[in-house]
Design an enzyme around this catalytic site. Structure first.
Site, short mmCIF file in Angstrom:
data_model
loop_
_atom_site.label_atom_id
_atom_site.label_comp_id
_atom_site.label_asym_id
_atom_site.label_seq_id
_atom_site.Cartn_x
_atom_site.Cartn_y
_atom_site.Cartn_z
N GLU A 163 0.85 -1.20 0.00
CA GLU A 163 0.00 0.00 0.00
C GLU A 163 0.88 1.25 0.00
OE1 GLU A 163 -3.28 0.93 -0.44
OE2 GLU A 163 -2.35 2.90 -0.27
N LYS B 80 -21.34 7.74 3.33
CA LYS B 80 -22.55 7.18 3.95
C LYS B 80 -22.76 7.76 5.35
CE LYS B 80 -22.89 5.99 0.45
NZ LYS B 80 -22.06 5.98 -0.76
N ILE C 28 -22.12 10.16 -7.53
CA ILE C 28 -21.53 11.11 -6.59
C ILE C 28 -22.37 12.39 -6.55
CG2 ILE C 28 -19.50 12.57 -6.12
CD1 ILE C 28 -17.75 10.28 -7.01
N GLU D 239 -25.21 18.81 -16.29
CA GLU D 239 -25.07 17.44 -16.81
C GLU D 239 -24.85 17.50 -18.32
OE1 GLU D 239 -24.86 14.12 -15.74
OE2 GLU D 239 -24.65 13.89 -17.90
N GLY E 69 -16.97 11.55 -12.84
CA GLY E 69 -16.40 10.22 -13.03
C GLY E 69 -15.03 10.08 -12.37
N MET F 15 -17.11 0.20 -11.38
CA MET F 15 -16.38 0.94 -10.33
C MET F 15 -17.19 0.99 -9.03
SD MET F 15 -14.69 3.86 -12.70
CE MET F 15 -13.00 4.12 -12.21
N ALA G 202 -17.20 -0.77 -4.88
CA ALA G 202 -16.35 -1.41 -3.87
C ALA G 202 -16.55 -2.93 -3.84
CB ALA G 202 -16.66 -0.82 -2.50
N HIS H 47 -44.25 -10.87 7.09
CA HIS H 47 -45.19 -9.76 7.00
C HIS H 47 -45.26 -9.03 8.34
CE1 HIS H 47 -48.69 -7.42 5.86
NE2 HIS H 47 -49.23 -7.73 7.04
#
Ligand SMILES: Cc1cc2nc3c(=O)[nH]c(=O)nc-3n(C[C@H](O)[C@H](O)[C@H](O)COP(=O)(O)OP(=O)(O)OC[C@H]3O[C@@H](n4cnc5c(N)ncnc54)[C@H](O)[C@@H]3O)c2cc1C
Ligand SMILES: NC(=O)c1ccc[n+]([C@@H]2O[C@H](COP(=O)([O-])OP(=O)(O)OC[C@H]3O[C@@H](n4cnc5c(N)ncnc54)[C@H](O)[C@@H]3O)[C@@H](O)[C@H]2O)c1
Length: 580
Positions: free
Chosen positions: A122, A139, A275, A294, A367, A419, A421, A549
């Site tokens: 890494e 999140k 995003i 856009e 992107g 793309m 995770a 239910h």
């Protein structure tokens, strides 16, 4: 994603600088130079610091010289004999993974499970994009925006009989929540690998030759390790179209936006993909007004068109959001000396100038670009395609002549297949299965995706236009079934009846071609469909599965039950044209 890729394809891609070059620049003259670190690279890609920068919250290994490598371990002791038929060659590891993002992590854990001696290299911090600058902190922010949205919705609360005083938030505390979560998950990922005996080698990895990787930390001599198999998992960085100047404060990417350093009154979001949409949910809940820019003709062009339209009705129209579609942000200049951010728009097709917007800030969400430069791919005769590593369906890297390179794989964002995770991780697991002599081809059509807005959007498989095209090409019939959240007891109990589920299927076989959901907890609901696709389960069978239910899962239960399988006359399979 596909739409973004199309734009990317037509734009001169700003290639990332070599990680290695930058890390050298970054830390060779410690203090000041360390500020350059990944920032140098990011500047090239219009991204700011993620490792050594002043604003960084990370403990960058480049700069801290903090190594997780088990000190003093003699790599010679780790030599792995080649398999019985592998000849006399021996390697330090069975598997070397370059990049400890989610993809690399998934591959490493599975490799250990398969009894393979494994190292992961890494160059920055463990966890990569998802954990440090992507899924995880975003999140956390979306969890806050969801609650704020609910607490601010008087009408909704009143319907439930709840009264609350005006909801307030503490910006710094919200930002800290996102940062703390990333730190916690990063720790979990690191510990899970260490605990299982994966060697975490800190430094930038460069492939020197087949089976041979160099990695190094600044100020230390490079080390060489050999691996019977090498998995590239180096991920991606934000793609910033040419002409857009990033200052990290008023014109920024998701890397900066996640830090939530301020909340602009008026934020332009360039790009209405995942995003853009998720951040529009965050920023409008926290008080910003948003303008989408856009390039394609409609908002959210990557989604199934019907779901996109509904998303516009639910997630855009009722909020303080307006938009310009069919336009490219040709030039964006950061705010300076009291002047606002200026955005020059041109028509996407004609390139004619359209108008100039003045806003407080601009988030560039156009992107992601693969992070593959400086990886030494030329040393194994690989030519990237717009930076992406070419792979076959088994993630085996292809050389410039299109031949499979033995023992070299690429997973995750760096190969550009999907793309996400969990896609990166699934590809890693698939590769390890192959290394362990179990042939494995991952069905990408079974991989779900979700956009964590309020309410959420999720999908798996084909969109309706894709399915209709496939049906026309292959000569079968396609039918659509839909159910509404409005008829679901649990959704109504929550006063969250807005939403639909849509099933695209073959009536002759009962094959599920695609499922799209917009509604409460759509991201969790999609897995019944994605698992069915992965297992090849027909609607004929799944429609008899029993659901508790009252649960939201009954939205899917009804969806499968409403499909008309086997009730149509079989459609003749289109035959090849008969030569005259
Ligand atoms: C704002 C945002 C939100 C997102 N939300 C979601 C979501 O909710 N769900 C989802 O599925 N996906 C989400 N994604 C996408 C997800 O983050 C990526 O698909 C995922 O991180 C890709 O994983 P990866 O392992 O391929 O690469 P990465 O996570 O980018 O990891 C690559 C790693 O390799 C390292 N590296 C690079 N080059 C070298 C080298 N030469 N030597 C050593 N190390 C190197 C990097 O430092 C990095 O740590 C989001 C992305 C963003 C930006
Ligand atoms: N919840 C999730 O799973 C999640 C969340 C965030 C990001 N991601 C991943 O991260 C990746 C990147 O996300 P993203 O939203 O940046 O990309 P994207 O490809 O989803 O969307 C980019 C959008 O920007 C538009 N665009 C491109 N260039 C433009 C320009 N110059 N002017 C105006 N519009 C332009 C495209 O048409 C497209 O609609 C995605 O591939 C996605 O898979 C996933």
């Amino acid at each position: 994603m596909a739409a973004g890729a199309a734009i990317l394809a037509s734009s001169p891609v700003v290639q990332p600088l070599s990680l290695l070059d930058l890390s050298r620049r970054a830390c060779s003259a410690p203090a000041k130079a360390s500020l350059v670190g990944f920032q140098g690279l990011r500047k090239e890609n219009a991204v700011l610091s993620r490792s050594c920068g002043v604003n960084s919250t990370s403990s960058s290994p480049f700069c801290k010289r903090h190594s997780l490598v088990k000190s003093g371990k003699d790599l010679r002791q780790l030599r792995v004999e080649a398999s019985a038929n592998g000849g006399p060659q021996s390697f330090d590891y069975d598997v070397i993974i370059i990049g400890a993002g989610v993809g690399g992590h998934g591959a490493a854990l599975h490799a250990v499970e398969k009894g393979l001696k494994t190292a992961i290299i890494e160059g920055d911090i463990v966890g990569g994009t998802c954990v440090n600058r992507g899924c995880v902190p975003s999140k956390a922010l979306l969890a806050v925006s969801g609650r704020m949205r609910e607490l601010q919705d008087e009408h909704h609360l009143k319907a439930l009989g709840i009264q609350v005083d005006a909801a307030k938030f503490d910006r710094a505390a919200v930002a800290a929540h996102a940062d703390n979560l990333a730190t916690k998950i990063r720790g979990n990922l690191t510990n899970s690998m260490k605990g299982l005996g994966v060697d975490i080698l800190i430094g930038v990895g460069t492939i020197m030759a087949p089976h041979k990787v160099k990695y190094g930390k600044i100020g230390y001599p490079d080390k060489i390790v050999t691996g019977k198999n090498i998995i590239i998992a180096t991920g991606s960085v934000p793609f910033v179209p040419p002409g857009i100047e990033i200052d990290g404060k008023t014109v920024f990417t998701s890397d900066h936006a996640l830090k939530l350093e301020w909340i602009p009154d008026w934020l332009a979001i360039v790009g209405s993909g995942y995003i853009g949409l998720e951040f529009s949910d965050v920023y409008t809940a926290l008080g910003s007004e948003v303008t989408f820019i856009e390039a394609l003709d409609g908002l959210m062009p990557g989604f199934d068109p019907e779901i996109g339209k509904l998303a516009q009705r639910v997630l855009i129209n009722p909020r303080k959001i307006d938009w310009h579609t069919g336009v490219l942000a040709k030039k964006i200049t950061p705010a300076k000396d009291g002047r606002p951010v200026t955005i020059e728009l041109v028509d996407t097709k004609t390139k004619e100038p359209k108008e100039v917007l003045e806003v407080d800030a601009a988030l560039i969400a156009t992107g992601r670009a693969p992070f593959t430069k400086g990886l030494g791919l030329e040393n194994v005769k690989v030519e990237t395609q717009r930076g992406f590593v070419p792979v076959d369906e088994r993630m085996r890297v292809l050389d410039a002549a299109g031949n499979v390179i033995s023992g070299l794989f690429c997973i995750g964002d760096a190969n550009g297949k999907m793309m996400l995770a969990h896609a990166a991780s699934a590809q890693g697991i698939s590769v390890v299965e192959q290394i362990a002599d179990n042939d494995n081809v991952l069905n990408h059509l079974s991989i779900p995706a979700a956009c964590f807005t309020h309410p959420e959007i999720s999908m798996v498989g084909l969109t309706e236009p894709q399915a209709r095209k496939k049906a026309e090409d292959e000569g079968f019939e396609v039918l659509i079934a839909k159910t509404s959240f409005k008829a679901n007891t649990k959704a109504l109990a929550e006063n969250e009846g807005e939403g639909i589920a849509k099933l695209i299927y073959r009536p002759d076989t009962g094959e599920i071609l695609g499922v799209h959901i917009l509604g409460l907890h759509a991201a969790d609901l999609i897995h019944e469909a994605s698992n069915a696709i992965a297992m090849g389960t027909s609607i004929k069978d799944i429609k008899f599965a029993v659901h508790a239910h009252p649960t939201l899962s009954e939205v899917l239960d009804e969806l499968f039950k409403s499909a008309k399988v086997g009730e149509h006359a079989p459609v003749p399979v289109k035959s090849d044209p008969v030569p005259v």
